[in-house]
Design a protein around this motif. Structure first.
Motif, PDB file in Angstrom:
ATOM      1  N   ASP A 273       0.919  -1.039   0.120  1.00  0.00           N
ATOM      2  CA  ASP A 273      -0.023   0.026  -0.045  1.00  0.00           C
ATOM      3  C   ASP A 273       0.950   1.152   0.016  1.00  0.00           C
ATOM      4  OD1 ASP A 273      -2.349  -1.315   0.008  1.00  0.00           O
ATOM      5  OD2 ASP A 273      -2.780  -1.323   1.990  1.00  0.00           O
ATOM      6  N   ILE A 274       1.925   1.326   0.757  1.00  0.00           N
ATOM      7  CA  ILE A 274       2.906   2.448   0.730  1.00  0.00           C
ATOM      8  C   ILE A 274       3.523   2.644  -0.521  1.00  0.00           C
ATOM      9  CG2 ILE A 274       5.191   3.185   1.424  1.00  0.00           C
ATOM     10  CD1 ILE A 274       4.481   1.806   4.143  1.00  0.00           C
ATOM     11  N   GLU A 275       3.715   1.633  -1.366  1.00  0.00           N
ATOM     12  CA  GLU A 275       4.614   1.756  -2.708  1.00  0.00           C
ATOM     13  C   GLU A 275       3.402   2.069  -3.737  1.00  0.00           C
ATOM     14  OE1 GLU A 275       5.757   1.017  -6.768  1.00  0.00           O
ATOM     15  OE2 GLU A 275       4.191  -0.026  -5.842  1.00  0.00           O
ATOM     16  N   ALA A 276       2.118   1.773  -3.365  1.00  0.00           N
ATOM     17  CA  ALA A 276       0.959   2.539  -4.398  1.00  0.00           C
ATOM     18  C   ALA A 276       0.636   3.728  -4.177  1.00  0.00           C
ATOM     19  CB  ALA A 276      -0.390   1.476  -3.993  1.00  0.00           C
ATOM     20  N   TRP A 277       0.925   4.252  -2.761  1.00  0.00           N
ATOM     21  CA  TRP A 277       0.534   5.720  -2.561  1.00  0.00           C
ATOM     22  C   TRP A 277       1.791   6.215  -3.116  1.00  0.00           C
ATOM     23  CZ3 TRP A 277       3.239   9.454  -0.050  1.00  0.00           C
ATOM     24  CH2 TRP A 277       2.476  10.651   0.357  1.00  0.00           C
ATOM     25  N   LEU A 278       3.073   5.962  -2.800  1.00  0.00           N
ATOM     26  CA  LEU A 278       4.438   6.667  -3.389  1.00  0.00           C
ATOM     27  C   LEU A 278       3.890   7.003  -4.930  1.00  0.00           C
ATOM     28  CD1 LEU A 278       7.021   5.180  -1.308  1.00  0.00           C
ATOM     29  CD2 LEU A 278       6.202   7.414  -1.089  1.00  0.00           C
ATOM     30  N   ARG A 279       3.727   5.782  -5.471  1.00  0.00           N
ATOM     31  CA  ARG A 279       3.586   5.970  -7.075  1.00  0.00           C
ATOM     32  C   ARG A 279       2.567   6.981  -7.482  1.00  0.00           C
ATOM     33  NH1 ARG A 279       2.970   0.715  -7.880  1.00  0.00           N
ATOM     34  NH2 ARG A 279       0.765   0.938  -8.001  1.00  0.00           N
ATOM     35  N   ALA A 280       1.534   6.943  -6.747  1.00  0.00           N
ATOM     36  CA  ALA A 280       0.443   7.802  -7.049  1.00  0.00           C
ATOM     37  C   ALA A 280       1.117   9.325  -6.744  1.00  0.00           C
ATOM     38  CB  ALA A 280      -0.718   7.666  -6.489  1.00  0.00           C
ATOM     39  N   SER A 281       1.841   9.476  -5.839  1.00  0.00           N
ATOM     40  CA  SER A 281       2.500  10.732  -5.514  1.00  0.00           C
ATOM     41  C   SER A 281       3.770  10.985  -6.444  1.00  0.00           C
ATOM     42  CB  SER A 281       2.793  10.772  -4.130  1.00  0.00           C
ATOM     43  OG  SER A 281       1.706  10.403  -3.352  1.00  0.00           O
ATOM     44  N   ARG A 282       3.951  10.355  -7.211  1.00  0.00           N
ATOM     45  CA  ARG A 282       5.398  10.400  -8.238  1.00  0.00           C
ATOM     46  C   ARG A 282       6.685  10.198  -7.279  1.00  0.00           C
ATOM     47  NH1 ARG A 282       1.228  10.904 -10.645  1.00  0.00           N
ATOM     48  NH2 ARG A 282       0.551  12.146 -12.420  1.00  0.00           N
TER      49      ARG A 282
END
Length: 531
Positions: A273-282
């Motif tokens: 979930d952290i990686e998905a949020w980071l990816r959405a945040s560039r």
């Protein structure tokens, strides 16, 4: 927060006086000259600062940066560009305006409790040491309860340089409540920036900066903290604990030895979930530099067969030791790896100093020794509380060698009189000094809440009148093993309570307390380990 209030001349004077005396090649006037004639220039500078705040924009002339590449760590491959940190050198005047904005923004964030509780970067009273003390204490407490800790040290790739300006502006508006001219100023600070690299006398062409916050600026780090504040909500949903210092994230959970597989699964689910949020945040997580550890007592570690943890598409092996914010954690919580590293580093520095020591005055040599040796011994030395006598003697031997170098004392002569002559506390008392000052700061509300909440006076907890409640003694958390004895909630109150009541009860300033404490430790400290 709709706008910034105008700054008074005294506020601007304080900002300039407290700023480092550094100059950039872009500055038309050297900083030391500006400070020398500050009384004449102050009304004009104040008007310039207030014009920027009132108009909600930073002039284009103050948005150019000269980049000086710096190696992240000594010894790294100089031909690999990823090993360099692009530090922005900005004009002094732009930093004056930034400090005026940052001061008001911090007041707003603190008043409304908008900063993440466990983010310790760029905040007054917070440091790498306070962050590590909290994490270390949590792991010691878990070991005291015969539990293990699964710790993940996450690394992000070029985090400061990948901040998306549009996403940041939206989060400042929706989550932080910054709008109007205040938000317009921050947008102006981020937009239309340019930079060029200067390296070994060569200049690159000027390039626009489309993403990221400038490393080396005043506002950049604070904006990054606000940009990533939502990460803690994701971590809380998985029941894990996190502590962040800038872009360094420590993620951990405690578990019983038989629940190692389940703990690894929970960590992996949180990382997904952290990686998905980071990816959405560039932003991007770097699995190759992320480290995983299992920490606890030797008896509990022997019951665990966990060798690796899945991270996205990678498999990360469990390591026995890892560097965390400059301190090496070892799996058995002994600090032996950190002591060995500090010993090697300090003896190397002493070896370099010996050939030039004869050419230096005693005062200059002592100052140099403090810069290269004492700073290493004192860095996060609160974590040394409760380590074995053998490890403490290794640290003391470094201080002894440094004292002999400064005074020219022969190796066979006793070192205790030499330390007294130099007015140096032995290492074990330097640790006690640090712990006692932490207790004072916690009671005076000068420490982060995650530490001060652990220290309570008996007067606030007493249900009946006790003599100890009038003596400013602290409640000591009960422990069951040597690990619990070293935890923050046990060791700090115990050291505080061991001080004379005259020192504990004084209502003088923090600096006066430090002087009284140091004098007491010189008279009644532990000198047995010195020789």
């Amino acid at each position: 927060m709709e706008s910034f209030r105008p700054c008074s001349c005294e506020e601007v004077r304080k900002i300039i006086s407290s700023s480092p005396v550094k100059s950039c090649s872009l500055d038309p006037v050297a900083t030391f000259l500006l400070r020398e004639f500050l009384d004449i220039l102050l009304p004009f500078i104040t008007r310039m600062v207030n014009s920027s705040l009132r108009q909600g924009r930073l002039p284009t002339s103050q948005k150019h940066a000269v980049i000086t590449p710096l190696l992240k760590k000594s010894g790294l491959d100089t031909s690999d560009m990823s090993n360099y940190r692009p530090v922005s050198n900005l004009t002094f005047m732009s930093k004056v305006v930034e400090r005026a904005v940052a001061s008001q923004l911090n007041d707003y964030l603190m008043k409304n409790s908008l900063l993440p509780r466990f983010q310790s970067a760029y905040r007054r009273g917070h440091s790498t040491e306070t962050a590590l003390i909290r994490v270390w204490s949590d792991m010691l407490t878990a070991s005291d309860d015969k539990k293990l800790t699964l710790l993940g040290l996450l690394d992000m790739s070029a985090a400061f340089d990948c901040v998306d300006h549009e996403i940041l502006s939206n989060r400042l508006d929706k989550s932080i409540g910054i709008r109007g001219t205040a938000l317009e100023w921050i947008k102006s600070f981020l937009s239309d920036r340019t930079q060029q690299v200067i390296y070994m006398g060569q200049e690159s062409t000027v390039s626009p900066v489309l993403y990221g916050v400038p490393q080396g600026s005043v506002m950049g780090p604070l904006l990054y903290v606000l940009y990533t504040a939502e990460l803690f909500h994701i971590i809380d949903q998985h029941g894990l604990t996190a502590h962040q210092y800038a872009d360094d994230i420590q993620l951990y959970l405690t578990f019983q030895p038989e629940g190692a597989a389940e703990a690894a699964g929970r960590l992996n689910g949180c990382l997904v979930d952290i990686e998905a949020w980071l990816r959405a945040s560039r932003l991007r997580l770097n699995p190759s530099k992320t480290q995983i550890m299992v920490l606890g007592s030797a008896q509990q570690l022997a019951k665990v067969t966990l060798k690796s943890v899945d991270l996205l598409s990678s498999e990360i092996k469990i390591v026995d030791a890892a560097r965390n914010l400059g301190v090496i954690f070892d799996c058995q919580l002994s600090m032996s790896a950190q002591v060995s590293s500090a010993t090697r580093s300090c003896y190397y520095q002493l070896k370099q100093l010996r050939p030039v020591a004869r050419c230096m005055s005693k005062e200059a040599l002592e100052t140099t020794v403090h810069a290269f040796i004492s700073s290493r011994l004192d860095y996060c030395n609160a974590l040394y509380d409760g380590i074995t006598d053998q490890l403490m003697r290794r640290l003391q031997s470094i201080q002894n060698a440094a004292a002999r170098l400064v005074t020219g004392t022969a190796r066979r002569e006793h070192i205790t009189p030499v330390l007294s002559e130099l007015h140096w506390l032995p290492v074990v008392d330097r640790v006690r000094f640090k712990m006692a000052t932490l207790a004072y700061r916690c009671l005076a509300d000068l420490c982060p809440s995650y530490l001060s909440d652990e220290i309570r006076l008996k007067s606030s907890a007493a249900t009946r009148h006790l003599r100890s409640s009038e003596d400013r003694t602290c409640c000591v958390r009960r422990s069951h093993s040597r690990f619990g004895d070293r935890s923050f909630a046990t060791s700090v109150p115990r050291i505080w309570n061991s001080l004379p009541s005259a020192i504990r009860n004084q209502t003088l300033s923090y600096e006066c307390f430090r002087r009284s404490l140091k004098s007491y430790l010189f008279r009644h400290g532990t000198a047995a380990l010195c020789d």
